[in-house]
Design a protein around this motif. Structure first.
Motif, PDB file in Angstrom:
ATOM      1  N   ASP A   5       0.946  -1.271   0.121  1.00 32.16           N
ATOM      2  CA  ASP A   5      -0.045  -0.007   0.006  1.00 32.16           C
ATOM      3  C   ASP A   5       0.938   1.321  -0.121  1.00 32.16           C
ATOM      4  O   ASP A   5       0.463   2.239  -0.379  1.00 32.16           O
ATOM      5  CB  ASP A   5      -0.745   0.088   1.220  1.00 32.16           C
ATOM      6  N   GLY A  61       0.806 -10.796   0.422  1.00 36.06           N
ATOM      7  CA  GLY A  61      -0.713 -11.248   0.733  1.00 36.06           C
ATOM      8  C   GLY A  61      -1.563 -10.331   0.103  1.00 36.06           C
ATOM      9  O   GLY A  61      -1.625  -9.148   0.481  1.00 36.06           O
ATOM     10  N   SER A 111      -4.597  -8.066  -0.679  1.00 39.41           N
ATOM     11  CA  SER A 111      -5.987  -7.544   0.228  1.00 39.41           C
ATOM     12  C   SER A 111      -6.876  -6.908  -0.537  1.00 39.41           C
ATOM     13  O   SER A 111      -6.635  -6.190  -1.483  1.00 39.41           O
ATOM     14  CB  SER A 111      -5.319  -6.900   1.356  1.00 39.41           C
ATOM     15  N   ASP A 112      -8.071  -7.053   0.059  1.00 45.13           N
ATOM     16  CA  ASP A 112      -9.318  -6.250  -0.801  1.00 45.13           C
ATOM     17  C   ASP A 112      -9.043  -4.779  -0.669  1.00 45.13           C
ATOM     18  O   ASP A 112      -9.274  -3.991  -1.586  1.00 45.13           O
ATOM     19  CB  ASP A 112     -10.680  -6.548  -0.420  1.00 45.13           C
ATOM     20  N   SER A 169      -6.679  -8.444  -8.388  1.00 45.04           N
ATOM     21  CA  SER A 169      -7.516  -8.529  -7.483  1.00 45.04           C
ATOM     22  C   SER A 169      -9.124  -8.500  -7.787  1.00 45.04           C
ATOM     23  O   SER A 169      -9.938  -8.817  -7.384  1.00 45.04           O
ATOM     24  CB  SER A 169      -7.404  -7.138  -6.544  1.00 45.04           C
ATOM     25  N   ALA A 195       2.471  -7.040  -3.238  1.00 49.47           N
ATOM     26  CA  ALA A 195       1.309  -7.717  -2.719  1.00 49.47           C
ATOM     27  C   ALA A 195       1.145  -9.142  -2.684  1.00 49.47           C
ATOM     28  O   ALA A 195       0.547 -10.025  -1.892  1.00 49.47           O
ATOM     29  CB  ALA A 195      -0.029  -6.934  -3.332  1.00 49.47           C
TER      30      ALA A 195
END
Length: 218
Positions: free
Chosen positions: A29, A76, A78-79, A147, A72
């Motif tokens: 992020d 992992g 992530s939404d 995603s 990511a």
């Protein structure tokens, strides 16, 4: 159209870089936000007609965009991270045409507005289908690492990056390039609407279709 090929080409270099980034404990992020900051710098540079500097910032933004996804996948997916990434990406794609409009408003305003209008078409068709495809649990065999369901078209990420680079190299041809690329975007939008509608229609299973005919009078 070209994303499926360019993703394979850059995968290995990105994986080498992400290993070191992960060792430094930098989160995906954070990379997304840093990349967006470079996009904002590109906007400022182009608005002041510093097209070469704007091009460097655009390339930096796109490199960071590739890195955040690779990191990511290592840390992992992530939404929340996927949401942040796709939202800032679409804002960035609209920022650059707006910067060219601010640079030369009299020459670029109409073509720039048409270009941003076309981005609304590609973006809304992309996101609307991705949302409903996720609801229906429709998987994409081509872009499994994304995603969201990544529905393709003539004007995908690779073509858009090439177009933005071309704008910075030939800024005085902005109107002609913008109108031409906008038409490609609308072809992409209409093809996505057609494909998305029929894909979702085929995937839909309504309760009404499963009720036996002899219960129709109840």
């Amino acid at each position: 159209m070209l994303d499926r090929y360019t993703i394979k080409m850059v995968r290995k270099p990105l994986e080498l870089m992400t290993t070191k980034i992960n060792q430094m404990n930098i989160k995906a992020d954070s990379i997304t936000l840093m990349g967006f900051a470079l996009g904002v710098f590109a906007f400022i540079a182009i608005a002041f007609q510093w097209y070469g500097l704007g091009l460097l910032f655009i390339l930096g933004n796109r490199i960071f965009d590739g890195l955040d996804g690779a990191v990511a996948r290592l840390q992992g997916i992530s939404d929340a991270g996927g949401f942040l990434d796709i939202t800032l990406d679409f804002i960035f794609y609209s920022l650059i045409p707006f910067a060219f409009v601010l640079a030369l408003p009299q020459e670029n305003a109409v073509a720039g507005a048409f270009l941003i209008f076309s981005f609304i078409g590609t973006g809304s068709s992309f996101l609307a289908f991705a949302t409903l495809a996720s609801k229906r649990k429709i998987e994409n065999p081509v872009y499994r690492s994304k995603s969201l369901y990544y529905i393709g078209g003539l004007a995908e990420g690779t073509e858009t990056i090439a177009f933005l680079v071309l704008l910075c190299l030939l800024p005085h041809y902005f109107s002609e390039l913008a109108i031409g690329f906008s038409l490609l975007c609308w072809i992409t939008t209409f093809s996505r609407i057609w494909a998305g509608y029929h894909t979702l229609k085929n995937a839909q299973q309504t309760p009404e279709n499963t009720v036996p005919k002899n219960n129709e009078s109840l």
